[in-house]
Motif scaffolding. Structure first.
Motif, PDB file in Angstrom:
ATOM      1  N   ARG A   2       0.727  -1.193   0.065  1.00 15.91           N
ATOM      2  CA  ARG A   2      -0.031   0.105  -0.051  1.00 15.91           C
ATOM      3  C   ARG A   2       0.912   1.276  -0.024  1.00 15.91           C
ATOM      4  NH1 ARG A   2      -5.435  -0.306   2.632  1.00 15.91           N
ATOM      5  NH2 ARG A   2      -6.171  -2.328   2.063  1.00 15.91           N
ATOM      6  N   ARG A   3       2.298   1.279   0.280  1.00 14.56           N
ATOM      7  CA  ARG A   3       3.007   2.435   0.438  1.00 14.56           C
ATOM      8  C   ARG A   3       4.498   2.126   0.031  1.00 14.56           C
ATOM      9  NH1 ARG A   3       5.671   3.312   5.134  1.00 14.56           N
ATOM     10  NH2 ARG A   3       5.487   1.509   6.724  1.00 14.56           N
ATOM     11  N   ILE A   4       5.299   3.135  -0.543  1.00  8.75           N
ATOM     12  CA  ILE A   4       6.439   2.957  -0.362  1.00  8.75           C
ATOM     13  C   ILE A   4       7.197   3.423   0.790  1.00  8.75           C
ATOM     14  CG2 ILE A   4       8.741   4.038  -1.727  1.00  8.75           C
ATOM     15  CD1 ILE A   4       6.911   4.796  -3.974  1.00  8.75           C
ATOM     16  N   THR A   5       8.043   2.368   1.435  1.00 10.14           N
ATOM     17  CA  THR A   5       8.881   2.536   2.323  1.00 10.14           C
ATOM     18  C   THR A   5      10.118   3.689   2.464  1.00 10.14           C
ATOM     19  OG1 THR A   5      10.158   0.904   2.589  1.00 10.14           O
ATOM     20  CG2 THR A   5       7.894   0.443   3.670  1.00 10.14           C
ATOM     21  N   LEU A   6      10.390   4.414   3.379  1.00 16.54           N
ATOM     22  CA  LEU A   6      11.676   5.012   3.341  1.00 16.54           C
ATOM     23  C   LEU A   6      12.688   4.098   3.060  1.00 16.54           C
ATOM     24  CD1 LEU A   6      13.202   7.508   3.654  1.00 16.54           C
ATOM     25  CD2 LEU A   6      13.562   7.185   6.212  1.00 16.54           C
ATOM     26  N   ASP A   7      13.100   3.160   3.383  1.00 15.64           N
ATOM     27  CA  ASP A   7      14.051   2.168   2.782  1.00 15.64           C
ATOM     28  C   ASP A   7      13.777   1.929   1.303  1.00 15.64           C
ATOM     29  OD1 ASP A   7      16.360   0.378   3.322  1.00 15.64           O
ATOM     30  OD2 ASP A   7      14.914  -1.482   2.887  1.00 15.64           O
ATOM     31  N   GLN A   8      12.716   1.771   0.800  1.00 14.56           N
ATOM     32  CA  GLN A   8      12.551   1.391  -0.701  1.00 14.56           C
ATOM     33  C   GLN A   8      12.990   2.854  -1.488  1.00 14.56           C
ATOM     34  OE1 GLN A   8       8.461   0.161  -0.099  1.00 14.56           O
ATOM     35  NE2 GLN A   8       9.178  -1.925  -1.105  1.00 14.56           N
ATOM     36  N   ALA A   9      12.344   3.861  -0.811  1.00  9.59           N
ATOM     37  CA  ALA A   9      12.793   5.133  -1.504  1.00  9.59           C
ATOM     38  C   ALA A   9      14.183   5.363  -1.504  1.00  9.59           C
ATOM     39  CB  ALA A   9      12.069   6.248  -0.557  1.00  9.59           C
ATOM     40  N   ASN A  10      15.128   5.201  -0.647  1.00 10.05           N
ATOM     41  CA  ASN A  10      16.274   5.168  -0.610  1.00 10.05           C
ATOM     42  C   ASN A  10      16.970   4.159  -1.607  1.00 10.05           C
ATOM     43  OD1 ASN A  10      16.727   7.299   1.279  1.00 10.05           O
ATOM     44  ND2 ASN A  10      16.354   6.002   3.008  1.00 10.05           N
ATOM     45  N   GLY A 106       1.291  -0.516  -6.856  1.00  8.65           N
ATOM     46  CA  GLY A 106       1.179  -1.527  -5.684  1.00  8.65           C
ATOM     47  C   GLY A 106       0.653  -2.865  -6.400  1.00  8.65           C
ATOM     48  N   ASP A 107       0.472  -3.779  -5.572  1.00 10.87           N
ATOM     49  CA  ASP A 107       0.118  -5.174  -6.116  1.00 10.87           C
ATOM     50  C   ASP A 107      -1.252  -5.168  -6.724  1.00 10.87           C
ATOM     51  OD1 ASP A 107       2.429  -5.890  -4.812  1.00 10.87           O
ATOM     52  OD2 ASP A 107       1.451  -6.303  -2.877  1.00 10.87           O
ATOM     53  N   ASP A 108      -2.103  -4.226  -6.378  1.00  8.46           N
ATOM     54  CA  ASP A 108      -3.512  -4.084  -6.982  1.00  8.46           C
ATOM     55  C   ASP A 108      -3.395  -3.279  -8.302  1.00  8.46           C
ATOM     56  OD1 ASP A 108      -3.129  -1.603  -5.687  1.00  8.46           O
ATOM     57  OD2 ASP A 108      -5.119  -1.992  -4.614  1.00  8.46           O
ATOM     58  N   GLY A 109      -2.333  -2.613  -8.645  1.00  5.38           N
ATOM     59  CA  GLY A 109      -2.151  -1.876  -9.844  1.00  5.38           C
ATOM     60  C   GLY A 109      -2.251  -0.354  -9.432  1.00  5.38           C
ATOM     61  N   ALA A 110      -2.830   0.065  -8.196  1.00  3.25           N
ATOM     62  CA  ALA A 110      -3.189   1.442  -7.775  1.00  3.25           C
ATOM     63  C   ALA A 110      -1.881   2.321  -7.294  1.00  3.25           C
ATOM     64  CB  ALA A 110      -3.987   1.643  -6.442  1.00  3.25           C
ATOM     65  N   PRO A 111      -1.647   3.332  -7.573  1.00  2.00           N
ATOM     66  CA  PRO A 111      -0.467   4.055  -7.536  1.00  2.00           C
ATOM     67  C   PRO A 111      -0.041   4.145  -5.815  1.00  2.00           C
ATOM     68  CG  PRO A 111      -1.882   5.429  -8.680  1.00  2.00           C
ATOM     69  CD  PRO A 111      -2.723   4.318  -8.469  1.00  2.00           C
ATOM     70  N   ILE A 112       1.021   3.687  -5.424  1.00  3.97           N
ATOM     71  CA  ILE A 112       1.712   4.151  -4.205  1.00  3.97           C
ATOM     72  C   ILE A 112       2.901   5.230  -4.291  1.00  3.97           C
ATOM     73  CG2 ILE A 112       1.130   1.704  -3.694  1.00  3.97           C
ATOM     74  CD1 ILE A 112       4.186   1.115  -3.957  1.00  3.97           C
ATOM     75  N   GLY A 113       3.081   5.647  -5.254  1.00  2.27           N
ATOM     76  CA  GLY A 113       3.971   6.745  -5.153  1.00  2.27           C
ATOM     77  C   GLY A 113       4.561   6.905  -6.420  1.00  2.27           C
ATOM     78  N   ALA A 114       5.581   7.958  -6.373  1.00  4.52           N
ATOM     79  CA  ALA A 114       6.145   8.268  -7.718  1.00  4.52           C
ATOM     80  C   ALA A 114       7.655   8.492  -7.618  1.00  4.52           C
ATOM     81  CB  ALA A 114       5.400   9.182  -8.506  1.00  4.52           C
ATOM     82  N   VAL A 115       8.083   8.351  -8.868  1.00  3.61           N
ATOM     83  CA  VAL A 115       9.770   8.791  -8.652  1.00  3.61           C
ATOM     84  C   VAL A 115       9.856   9.952  -9.838  1.00  3.61           C
ATOM     85  CG1 VAL A 115      12.130   8.116  -9.322  1.00  3.61           C
ATOM     86  CG2 VAL A 115      10.464   6.335  -7.966  1.00  3.61           C
ATOM     87  N   LEU A 138       9.746  -3.150  -6.711  1.00  9.93           N
ATOM     88  CA  LEU A 138       8.548  -2.349  -7.065  1.00  9.93           C
ATOM     89  C   LEU A 138       8.208  -2.601  -8.591  1.00  9.93           C
ATOM     90  CD1 LEU A 138       8.919   0.564  -4.607  1.00  9.93           C
ATOM     91  CD2 LEU A 138       7.525  -1.475  -4.201  1.00  9.93           C
ATOM     92  N   THR A 139       7.135  -1.872  -8.903  1.00 11.17           N
ATOM     93  CA  THR A 139       6.540  -2.036 -10.182  1.00 11.17           C
ATOM     94  C   THR A 139       6.019  -0.739 -10.764  1.00 11.17           C
ATOM     95  OG1 THR A 139       5.873  -4.205  -9.906  1.00 11.17           O
ATOM     96  CG2 THR A 139       4.867  -3.038 -11.786  1.00 11.17           C
ATOM     97  N   PRO A 140       6.624  -0.428 -11.918  1.00  8.62           N
ATOM     98  CA  PRO A 140       6.145   0.855 -12.607  1.00  8.62           C
ATOM     99  C   PRO A 140       4.821   0.759 -13.100  1.00  8.62           C
ATOM    100  CG  PRO A 140       7.696  -0.176 -14.135  1.00  8.62           C
ATOM    101  CD  PRO A 140       7.860  -1.208 -12.688  1.00  8.62           C
ATOM    102  N   GLN A 141       3.992   1.850 -13.160  1.00  8.05           N
ATOM    103  CA  GLN A 141       2.617   1.751 -13.717  1.00  8.05           C
ATOM    104  C   GLN A 141       2.868   1.751 -15.253  1.00  8.05           C
ATOM    105  OE1 GLN A 141       0.366   5.328 -13.934  1.00  8.05           O
ATOM    106  NE2 GLN A 141      -1.370   4.155 -12.686  1.00  8.05           N
ATOM    107  N   ASN A 142       1.951   0.791 -15.899  1.00  6.85           N
ATOM    108  CA  ASN A 142       1.995   0.813 -17.223  1.00  6.85           C
ATOM    109  C   ASN A 142       1.508   1.985 -17.985  1.00  6.85           C
ATOM    110  OD1 ASN A 142       3.286  -1.742 -17.195  1.00  6.85           O
ATOM    111  ND2 ASN A 142       1.370  -2.749 -17.232  1.00  6.85           N
TER     112      ASN A 142
END
Length: 142
Positions: A2-10, A106-115, A138-142
């Protein structure tokens, strides 16, 4: 997820910088936002210019605001320049219509953030964003 963690962001930032080094790119700046458009992490490499934080954030925030990559926003700007130009002033972080802003799904295809990445050509910025997203599992949105 459901979200991007700080660890993942780093992890995204480290991998994006590594991709930039591999491609011998100009100094990059990377912003990672959560699904609400709030800044989770930002870094700029030595030598990156001062406006890069706003540009990287604008690429990511614009993608989230419109639900499409900043590359697609750039294509829309060519088709409807007045419309896209009108969005910048009403968007809290602006909208940058150039490749380099990628939504993370996210796993359901909904946005959990952006880069958002800036510093080299827009195409190269986007390559680094995709590399960072993949490195964080993580997975980029198509």
């Amino acid at each position: 997820m459901r979200r991007i963690t700080l660890d993942q962001a780093n992890q995204i930032i480290v991998a994006a910088f590594a991709k930039g080094a591999e491609l011998n790119l100009k100094p990059l700046s990377v912003a990672v936002l959560d699904a609400g458009g709030h800044l989770l992490a930002f870094q700029r490499q030595d030598g990156a210019s001062t406006l890069r934080a706003a540009i990287a954030t604008g690429k990511a925030a614009g993608a989230l605001a419109l639900g499409i990559s900043s590359r697609r926003i750039g294509e829309m700007a060519a088709e409807r320049p007045s419309f896209i130009a009108s969005l910048g002033p009403i968007s809290p972080h602006g909208i940058v219509p150039a490749a380099g802003g990628v939504i993370v799904a996210g796993d359901d295809g909904a946005p959990i953030g952006a880069v958002g990445i800036t510093g080299d050509t827009s195409d190269n910025d986007e390559l680094c964003a995709l590399a960072g997203i993949a490195a964080a599992g993580l997975t980029p949105q198509n």
